[in-house]
Write an enzyme that holds these catalytic residues in place. Structure first.
Site, short mmCIF file in Angstrom:
data_model
loop_
_atom_site.label_atom_id
_atom_site.label_comp_id
_atom_site.label_asym_id
_atom_site.label_seq_id
_atom_site.Cartn_x
_atom_site.Cartn_y
_atom_site.Cartn_z
N SER A 275 83.84 76.53 26.49
CA SER A 275 84.94 76.70 27.46
C SER A 275 86.03 77.63 26.92
CB SER A 275 85.52 75.36 27.88
OG SER A 275 85.88 74.58 26.76
N HIS A 305 78.06 70.42 26.78
CA HIS A 305 79.50 70.58 26.46
C HIS A 305 80.25 69.45 27.19
CE1 HIS A 305 83.16 72.43 25.27
NE2 HIS A 305 83.26 73.40 26.17
N HIS A 351 77.20 67.72 17.03
CA HIS A 351 78.20 68.76 17.25
C HIS A 351 77.77 70.03 16.54
CE1 HIS A 351 82.12 70.74 17.61
NE2 HIS A 351 82.31 69.91 18.61
N ARG A 360 88.57 62.72 17.42
CA ARG A 360 88.93 62.42 18.81
C ARG A 360 88.22 61.14 19.27
NH1 ARG A 360 87.14 68.02 21.45
NH2 ARG A 360 85.31 67.41 20.23
N ASP A 406 83.03 62.88 23.51
CA ASP A 406 82.52 62.41 24.80
C ASP A 406 81.86 61.03 24.74
OD1 ASP A 406 83.27 64.80 26.13
OD2 ASP A 406 81.58 65.80 25.17
N1 CMX Z 1 70.28 63.81 20.34
C1 CMX Z 1 69.05 64.30 20.12
N2 CMX Z 1 68.81 65.47 19.51
C2 CMX Z 1 69.86 66.16 19.07
C3 CMX Z 1 71.18 65.71 19.23
C4 CMX Z 1 71.37 64.49 19.92
N3 CMX Z 1 72.59 64.01 20.16
N4 CMX Z 1 72.03 66.61 18.68
C5 CMX Z 1 71.26 67.61 18.20
N5 CMX Z 1 69.96 67.34 18.44
C6 CMX Z 1 68.80 68.19 18.16
C7 CMX Z 1 68.95 69.50 18.90
O1 CMX Z 1 68.59 69.37 20.27
C8 CMX Z 1 68.06 70.41 18.09
O2 CMX Z 1 66.74 70.12 18.43
P1 CMX Z 1 65.63 71.32 18.53
O3 CMX Z 1 65.62 71.98 17.18
O4 CMX Z 1 64.38 70.60 18.88
O5 CMX Z 1 66.12 72.26 19.60
C9 CMX Z 1 68.31 69.89 16.67
O6 CMX Z 1 68.78 68.54 16.80
C10 CMX Z 1 69.31 70.71 15.87
O7 CMX Z 1 70.51 70.76 16.62
P2 CMX Z 1 71.92 70.85 15.86
O8 CMX Z 1 71.95 72.10 15.06
O9 CMX Z 1 72.18 69.57 15.16
O10 CMX Z 1 72.95 70.89 17.08
P3 CMX Z 1 73.45 72.19 17.89
O11 CMX Z 1 74.58 72.81 17.14
O12 CMX Z 1 72.33 73.07 18.27
O13 CMX Z 1 73.98 71.52 19.24
C11 CMX Z 1 75.12 69.85 20.51
C12 CMX Z 1 75.18 70.77 19.28
C13 CMX Z 1 76.48 69.20 20.69
C14 CMX Z 1 74.81 70.71 21.74
C15 CMX Z 1 74.00 68.79 20.29
O14 CMX Z 1 74.35 67.98 19.18
C16 CMX Z 1 73.76 67.92 21.51
O15 CMX Z 1 72.96 68.32 22.38
N6 CMX Z 1 74.43 66.73 21.60
C17 CMX Z 1 74.31 65.88 22.77
C18 CMX Z 1 75.17 66.44 23.91
C19 CMX Z 1 76.65 66.27 23.62
O16 CMX Z 1 77.11 65.19 23.26
N7 CMX Z 1 77.43 67.34 23.83
C20 CMX Z 1 78.90 67.27 23.71
C21 CMX Z 1 79.46 68.03 22.51
C22 CMX Z 1 80.97 67.98 22.50
C23 CMX Z 1 81.56 68.78 23.62
O17 CMX Z 1 81.40 70.02 23.61
O18 CMX Z 1 82.16 68.20 24.51
#
Ligand code: CMX
Length: 472
Positions: A275, A305, A351, A360, A406
């Site tokens: 964002s 996000h 994250h 937070r 979140d």
């Molecule tokens: N549950 C399951 N798998 C997860 C995970 C979770 N909460 N968090 C990361 N992973 C997985 C990723 O999908 C990725 O898998 P692949 O290699 O198969 O694609 C792997 O772990 C590596 O990811 P990462 O490097 O740890 O995380 P990223 O930096 O790529 O992504 C985020 C960060 C937040 C998108 C991810 O942790 C996620 O999808 N979390 C759940 C959604 C969420 O809570 N988002 C809110 C974030 C805060 C905000 O912006 O408001």
């Protein structure tokens, strides 16, 4: 380096001020006590402009990092490619707003009479100026925002005519886009204003937009969940959050306190998140603040996000439906594995930058421990906090197994009766305006150019690194 010295350090050690900044701060002492935010900012802009100019002149060609092929395919993770003044995110410690951690922010920012939580008007002042505002300064912002909160009729008509199956975030973003009929920046640009004045119009638009966001959000809420009942009139003697909760239809003072905390802590998370980065990117084309922020909101509406706060509640509701309120740790473990095996993420965990529990999350947990320790859903969230991190760690690929912001916000809102989870990201959006618009004002004040990084094709990248040509 003065440019990057935290506001906290500056305030806590005034005797250490030396050089041109000391002279400037002495000269503008009376300006910094002014309750006119625009005036305070107007005194800071020239000093910062010359500081950045001098810094770039001396260190413009200094390298700050290296870029790998994995970073290019991997969402630019870790690439230092943006300058954002308002906050910095440390992977271990979490966010610092102009040098202040969340607990410090809660301590130093003024609160409402009889309240304990910081007023979001204060975080906006801090993010924009780097100074902790006085109560009088915060009150002046409350008054300005109340005075600017009305919506033009075409926005009310538009909101009242959206179909009820249009997601609240789509309604929010569309209304913000249409509010650009009010943009002073767009008008001034069309009239040929000199670029040195851009920030002033960006500031005015930002103040107007922030003032109107609760009115937009409350209209959406009332239309969707309260049969379109009137949001009522703004009370100019009340703070931004009080007016917001009143417009939403809530009269519990503790819910208003929660909203003050919520709107403060969701405001800013440095510049690289979707964002913030989107608002900055779109603004770099000199799209006005309404268009830039609406673009940022479309990014916040993504489930990875901001929409994750809705997803967490959807997920918890499934847990409750399937296992019940008193899920044991073993039942939860099974449910989490089922989520993962079906190729979904556990929402609210992980994250891109953080590598520990999001502060937070922690401060919302503390709010819950204080005000709703026996809430059933809070207890479930607390058990999920015990069970999820070891499982995500076991997966072996998740870089951060800890909860983010979140994972906790929805449970607090539910406790006070706001059960409509599809509205939660709108609240996040109202708050996010404070950070990204403060940054946008500085983008224009520092004359940052249109953003245009270089991309490469896989073929070009292979050639560049000396790899073999593609088989195809
Ligand atoms: N549950 C399951 N798998 C997860 C995970 C979770 N909460 N968090 C990361 N992973 C997985 C990723 O999908 C990725 O898998 P692949 O290699 O198969 O694609 C792997 O772990 C590596 O990811 P990462 O490097 O740890 O995380 P990223 O930096 O790529 O992504 C985020 C960060 C937040 C998108 C991810 O942790 C996620 O999808 N979390 C759940 C959604 C969420 O809570 N988002 C809110 C974030 C805060 C905000 O912006 O408001």
């Amino acid at each position: 380096m003065a440019l990057f010295r935290s506001a906290a350090a500056r305030l806590m050690a005034p005797q250490q001020k030396v050089g041109p900044l000391a002279v400037l701060s002495a000269r503008f002492c009376s300006a910094s006590e002014s309750t006119d935010l625009r005036e305070v900012l107007a005194h800071k802009v020239p000093a910062m402009q010359s500081e950045v100019k001098g810094f770039r002149k001396e260190h413009g060609s200094t390298k700050v990092g290296e870029i790998t092929v994995d970073m290019m395919y991997g969402g630019m993770r870790g690439i230092k490619g943006l300058v954002t003044e308002t906050s910095v995110l440390d992977p271990e410690e979490g966010i610092r707003f102009r040098g202040y951690s969340i607990p410090e922010t809660q301590k130093v920012l003024p609160s409402a009479e009889g309240g304990e939580e910081p007023l979001p008007e204060g975080i906006f002042w801090l993010l924009l100026t780097g100074d902790v505002p006085s109560k009088a300064q915060v009150d002046a912002v409350s008054k300005e925002w109340a005075d600017r909160a009305d919506l033009p009729p075409h926005i009310v008509n538009m909101l009242n005519n959206f179909p009820s199956n249009l997601h609240p975030m789509s309604q929010f973003s569309a209304a913000i886009t249409a509010l650009n009929s009010e943009s002073q920046f767009a008008k001034a640009y069309g009239d040929g204003v000199h670029k040195s004045k851009y920030w002033e119009y960006c500031f005015e638009d930002s103040m107007n937009l922030i003032a109107k966001l609760p009115t937009v959000a409350a209209t959406i809420y009332r239309n969707l969940y309260r049969d379109g009942t009137s949001i009522g009139a703004i009370d100019p003697s009340k703070d931004w959050s009080s007016n917001f909760t009143a417009m939403l239809g809530y009269d519990d003072p503790q819910f208003t306190e929660l909203m003050r905390l919520y709107l403060t802590i969701h405001s800013d998370h440095e510049g690289g998140n979707v964002s913030a980065h989107t608002t900055h990117l779109v603004g770099s084309a000199l799209s006005d603040p309404y268009l830039s922020f609406a673009a940022g909101m479309n990014g916040l509406a993504g489930p990875l996000h901001g929409l994750a706060n809705q997803e967490v509640l959807v997920w918890l509701s499934k847990v409750r439906a399937e296992i019940g309120d008193d899920a044991t740790e073993d039942q939860l473990k099974e449910f989490i594995w089922k989520t993962l095996k079906s190729g979904q993420v556990v929402p609210g965990y992980g994250h891109a930058v953080l590598r520990k529990t999001d502060p937070r999350y922690t401060c919302q947990r503390e709010f819950a421990l204080k005000h709703l320790p026996d809430d059933k859903l809070f207890k479930l969230v607390a058990t999920v906090y015990k069970v999820v991190p070891p499982i995500l760690t076991d997966l072996g690929k998740v870089k951060n197994p800890w909860p983010n912001v979140d994972a906790h916000s929805g449970v607090l809102l539910q406790h006070y009766g706001m059960t409509e989870m599809s509205f939660y990201t709108v609240l996040f959006g109202v708050s996010r305006a404070l950070g990204v618009l403060a940054s946008l004002v500085w983008d224009r004040a520092l004359g940052l150019p249109i953003e245009r990084p270089k991309s490469m094709s896989s073929e070009g990248l292979k050639k560049f690194v000396g790899a073999a040509a593609t088989a195809a």
